[in-house]
Design a protein around this motif. Structure first.
Motif, PDB file in Angstrom:
ATOM      1  N   PHE A  57      19.797  33.765  53.934  1.00 31.62           N
ATOM      2  CA  PHE A  57      20.680  35.977  54.159  1.00 31.62           C
ATOM      3  C   PHE A  57      19.872  36.232  52.704  1.00 31.62           C
ATOM      4  N   TYR A  58      19.584  35.817  51.784  1.00 29.42           N
ATOM      5  CA  TYR A  58      19.059  36.018  50.713  1.00 29.42           C
ATOM      6  C   TYR A  58      17.954  37.374  51.017  1.00 29.42           C
ATOM      7  N   PRO A  59      18.119  37.725  49.522  1.00 28.98           N
ATOM      8  CA  PRO A  59      16.492  39.157  50.282  1.00 28.98           C
ATOM      9  C   PRO A  59      15.058  37.534  49.966  1.00 28.98           C
ATOM     10  N   THR A  60      15.209  36.697  48.891  1.00 26.87           N
ATOM     11  CA  THR A  60      13.692  36.690  49.176  1.00 26.87           C
ATOM     12  C   THR A  60      13.328  34.641  49.419  1.00 26.87           C
ATOM     13  N   ALA A  61      14.714  34.910  50.897  1.00 28.63           N
ATOM     14  CA  ALA A  61      14.630  33.668  51.932  1.00 28.63           C
ATOM     15  C   ALA A  61      12.881  33.602  52.192  1.00 28.63           C
ATOM     16  N   LEU A  62      12.144  34.540  52.298  1.00 27.18           N
ATOM     17  CA  LEU A  62      11.188  34.232  53.032  1.00 27.18           C
ATOM     18  C   LEU A  62      10.281  34.057  52.073  1.00 27.18           C
ATOM     19  N   ALA A  63      10.315  35.223  50.777  1.00 23.67           N
ATOM     20  CA  ALA A  63       9.317  35.213  49.958  1.00 23.67           C
ATOM     21  C   ALA A  63       9.007  33.753  49.207  1.00 23.67           C
ATOM     22  N   ASP A  64       8.188  32.671  49.291  1.00 27.75           N
ATOM     23  CA  ASP A  64       8.646  30.903  49.067  1.00 27.75           C
ATOM     24  C   ASP A  64       7.430  30.801  48.131  1.00 27.75           C
ATOM     25  N   ASN A  65       7.019  31.886  47.669  1.00 30.16           N
ATOM     26  CA  ASN A  65       6.026  31.682  46.709  1.00 30.16           C
ATOM     27  C   ASN A  65       5.853  30.859  45.085  1.00 30.16           C
ATOM     28  N   LYS A  66       6.887  31.197  44.917  1.00 35.13           N
ATOM     29  CA  LYS A  66       7.567  31.106  43.654  1.00 35.13           C
ATOM     30  C   LYS A  66       9.150  29.809  43.641  1.00 35.13           C
ATOM     31  N   LYS A  67       8.889  29.977  44.966  1.00 40.44           N
ATOM     32  CA  LYS A  67      10.368  28.526  45.416  1.00 40.44           C
ATOM     33  C   LYS A  67       9.537  27.610  45.359  1.00 40.44           C
ATOM     34  N   ASN A  68       8.507  27.453  45.871  1.00 38.03           N
ATOM     35  CA  ASN A  68       7.360  26.209  45.907  1.00 38.03           C
ATOM     36  C   ASN A  68       6.717  26.014  44.743  1.00 38.03           C
ATOM     37  N   PHE A  69       6.495  27.024  43.659  1.00 39.52           N
ATOM     38  CA  PHE A  69       6.222  26.788  42.178  1.00 39.52           C
ATOM     39  C   PHE A  69       6.829  25.890  41.176  1.00 39.52           C
ATOM     40  N   GLN A  70       8.472  26.538  41.472  1.00 38.73           N
ATOM     41  CA  GLN A  70       9.473  25.874  40.858  1.00 38.73           C
ATOM     42  C   GLN A  70       9.812  24.194  41.113  1.00 38.73           C
ATOM     43  N   LEU A  71       9.804  24.191  42.508  1.00 38.06           N
ATOM     44  CA  LEU A  71       9.928  22.271  43.162  1.00 38.06           C
ATOM     45  C   LEU A  71       8.671  22.075  42.206  1.00 38.06           C
ATOM     46  N   GLY A  72       7.252  22.611  42.367  1.00 40.86           N
ATOM     47  CA  GLY A  72       6.229  22.176  41.539  1.00 40.86           C
ATOM     48  C   GLY A  72       6.821  21.342  39.505  1.00 40.86           C
ATOM     49  N   VAL A  73       7.315  22.524  39.427  1.00 40.07           N
ATOM     50  CA  VAL A  73       7.604  22.499  37.862  1.00 40.07           C
ATOM     51  C   VAL A  73       9.336  21.311  37.979  1.00 40.07           C
ATOM     52  N   LEU A  74       9.507  21.113  39.032  1.00 39.46           N
ATOM     53  CA  LEU A  74      10.960  20.105  38.614  1.00 39.46           C
ATOM     54  C   LEU A  74       9.953  18.884  38.989  1.00 39.46           C
ATOM     55  N   HIS A  75       8.835  19.395  39.897  1.00 43.08           N
ATOM     56  CA  HIS A  75       8.425  17.723  40.071  1.00 43.08           C
ATOM     57  C   HIS A  75       7.486  17.003  38.624  1.00 43.08           C
ATOM     58  N   GLY A  76       6.815  18.324  37.892  1.00 35.92           N
ATOM     59  CA  GLY A  76       6.045  17.999  36.970  1.00 35.92           C
ATOM     60  C   GLY A  76       7.025  17.404  35.160  1.00 35.92           C
ATOM     61  N   LEU A  77       8.501  18.049  35.927  1.00 34.31           N
ATOM     62  CA  LEU A  77       9.183  17.776  34.946  1.00 34.31           C
ATOM     63  C   LEU A  77      10.154  16.215  35.243  1.00 34.31           C
ATOM     64  N   ARG A  78      10.614  16.235  36.516  1.00 27.11           N
ATOM     65  CA  ARG A  78      10.462  14.293  36.339  1.00 27.11           C
ATOM     66  C   ARG A  78       9.595  13.021  35.806  1.00 27.11           C
ATOM     67  N   ARG A  79       8.918  13.471  36.783  1.00 23.16           N
ATOM     68  CA  ARG A  79       7.523  12.960  36.290  1.00 23.16           C
ATOM     69  C   ARG A  79       7.316  11.925  34.549  1.00 23.16           C
ATOM     70  N   SER A  80       7.284  13.707  34.088  1.00 24.09           N
ATOM     71  CA  SER A  80       6.804  14.140  32.645  1.00 24.09           C
ATOM     72  C   SER A  80       8.268  12.609  31.756  1.00 24.09           C
ATOM     73  N   LEU A  81       9.203  13.189  32.017  1.00 26.74           N
ATOM     74  CA  LEU A  81      10.456  12.615  31.178  1.00 26.74           C
ATOM     75  C   LEU A  81      11.008  11.895  31.540  1.00 26.74           C
ATOM     76  N   LEU A  82      10.169  11.003  32.810  1.00 27.07           N
ATOM     77  CA  LEU A  82      10.545   9.544  33.305  1.00 27.07           C
ATOM     78  C   LEU A  82      10.385   8.663  32.066  1.00 27.07           C
ATOM     79  N   GLU A  83       9.050   9.252  32.125  1.00 27.29           N
ATOM     80  CA  GLU A  83       8.386   8.324  31.418  1.00 27.29           C
ATOM     81  C   GLU A  83       8.008   8.590  29.482  1.00 27.29           C
ATOM     82  N   TYR A  84       8.589   9.965  29.068  1.00 24.86           N
ATOM     83  CA  TYR A  84       8.855  10.365  28.418  1.00 24.86           C
ATOM     84  C   TYR A  84      10.169   9.339  27.805  1.00 24.86           C
ATOM     85  N   ALA A  85      11.401   9.151  28.410  1.00 26.72           N
ATOM     86  CA  ALA A  85      12.663   8.711  27.798  1.00 26.72           C
ATOM     87  C   ALA A  85      12.596   7.351  28.093  1.00 26.72           C
ATOM     88  N   THR A  86      12.041   6.781  29.022  1.00 25.62           N
ATOM     89  CA  THR A  86      12.178   5.535  29.290  1.00 25.62           C
ATOM     90  C   THR A  86      11.289   4.259  28.066  1.00 25.62           C
TER      91      THR A  86
END
Length: 266
Positions: free
Chosen positions: A92-121
């Motif tokens: 019901f949010y006004p941005t629900a159908l505008a999913d370009n930024k949503k998917n971009f943010q999911l990609g950013v999260l994925h990139g951060l998870r992968r790079s931080l995993l290698e960096y931290a461990t």
């Protein structure tokens, strides 16, 4: 053409303004139609999250070899503090159908998870006992939280939204940086660590490429996922592009020893 994902792949490499308006294609008419559709989409949206946005996550490197962590902190803060977190917003949010930024943010999260995993461990360990820094480990664990939890989760209770967990991860990164700026010593960065860090990113890019290639071979008349994959891939590669200068700064001694500045610049 239909044998290569290069159209989406290189478009996602923060260079989508370079995607040609005419593409030579082979294969079925459906496959040609899909390539043309994605090409037009890339050109039409070339100004959304373009390479100019890399300037928004640029930081003065400082005198400590923790610029990778500082860049990760800035990338996460950009999406959590400088913007609304779209992946967990309900229908019901006004941005629900505008999913370009949503998917971009999911990609950013994925990139951060992968790079931080290698960096931290593997990359940034305590010099005294070689253990993983607890603040980096905490940030890594918190980033594994599902990105689509709104106000609460049945297993976590109220207040356990995705944003709250990612803000806690951001705090962990900031505590680590505060320790580094305060004089905490970590293991010396070596060539083998640089190799593993870059190899981890390369493997992830390969996975994205294969996913795009697989999808490009599944042509359909009604396509609703092409732009989702486009922005998810671009979000991840945006992280890796932002980390490129940070890697060169932190591994400056290795770059000088191995004389790989020119190779890295290419």
């Amino acid at each position: 053409d239909n044998k290569s994902p290069s159209l989406l792949y290189w478009a996602a490499m923060c260079k989508i303004s370079l995607v040609p308006t005419k593409v030579k294609t082979h294969g079925s008419s459906l496959q040609r139609s899909k390539v043309i559709k994605i090409t037009k989409m890339a050109n039409r949206r070339a100004k959304i999250y373009s390479s100019k946005d890399l300037a928004t996550v640029a930081n003065p490197p400082g005198d400590k070899p923790v610029h990778i962590a500082r860049t990760m902190e800035t990338l996460l803060a950009r999406e959590i503090e400088g913007s609304s977190w779209r992946p967990n917003q309900p229908w019901f949010y006004p941005t629900a159908l505008a999913d370009n930024k949503k998917n971009f943010q999911l990609g950013v999260l994925h990139g951060l998870r992968r790079s931080l995993l290698e960096y931290a461990t593997r990359t940034m360990r305590s010099r005294s006992d070689g253990t993983v820094d607890r603040d980096l480990q905490s940030a890594l664990n918190l980033l594994q939280y599902p990105p689509n939890v709104w106000l609460f989760d049945v297993t976590q209770g109220f207040g356990a939204s995705s944003e709250s967990q990612y803000r806690s991860a951001l705090d962990g990164l900031r505590r680590f940086l505060a320790k580094a700026d305060g004089g905490a010593e970590f293991s010396e960065l070596r060539a083998d660590q640089l190799y593993r860090f870059v190899d981890a990113i390369n493997l992830d890019l390969t996975a994205h490429m294969l996913a795009l290639q697989d999808y490009s071979n599944k042509a359909s008349l009604w396509d609703t996922r092409a732009d989702d994959l486009f922005y998810q891939t671009k979000g991840a590669v945006f992280v890796y592009a932002a980390l490129a200068d940070a890697v060169k700064h932190d591994f400056a001694d290795v770059f000088a020893q191995k004389r790989i500045d020119d190779l890295w610049s290419q």
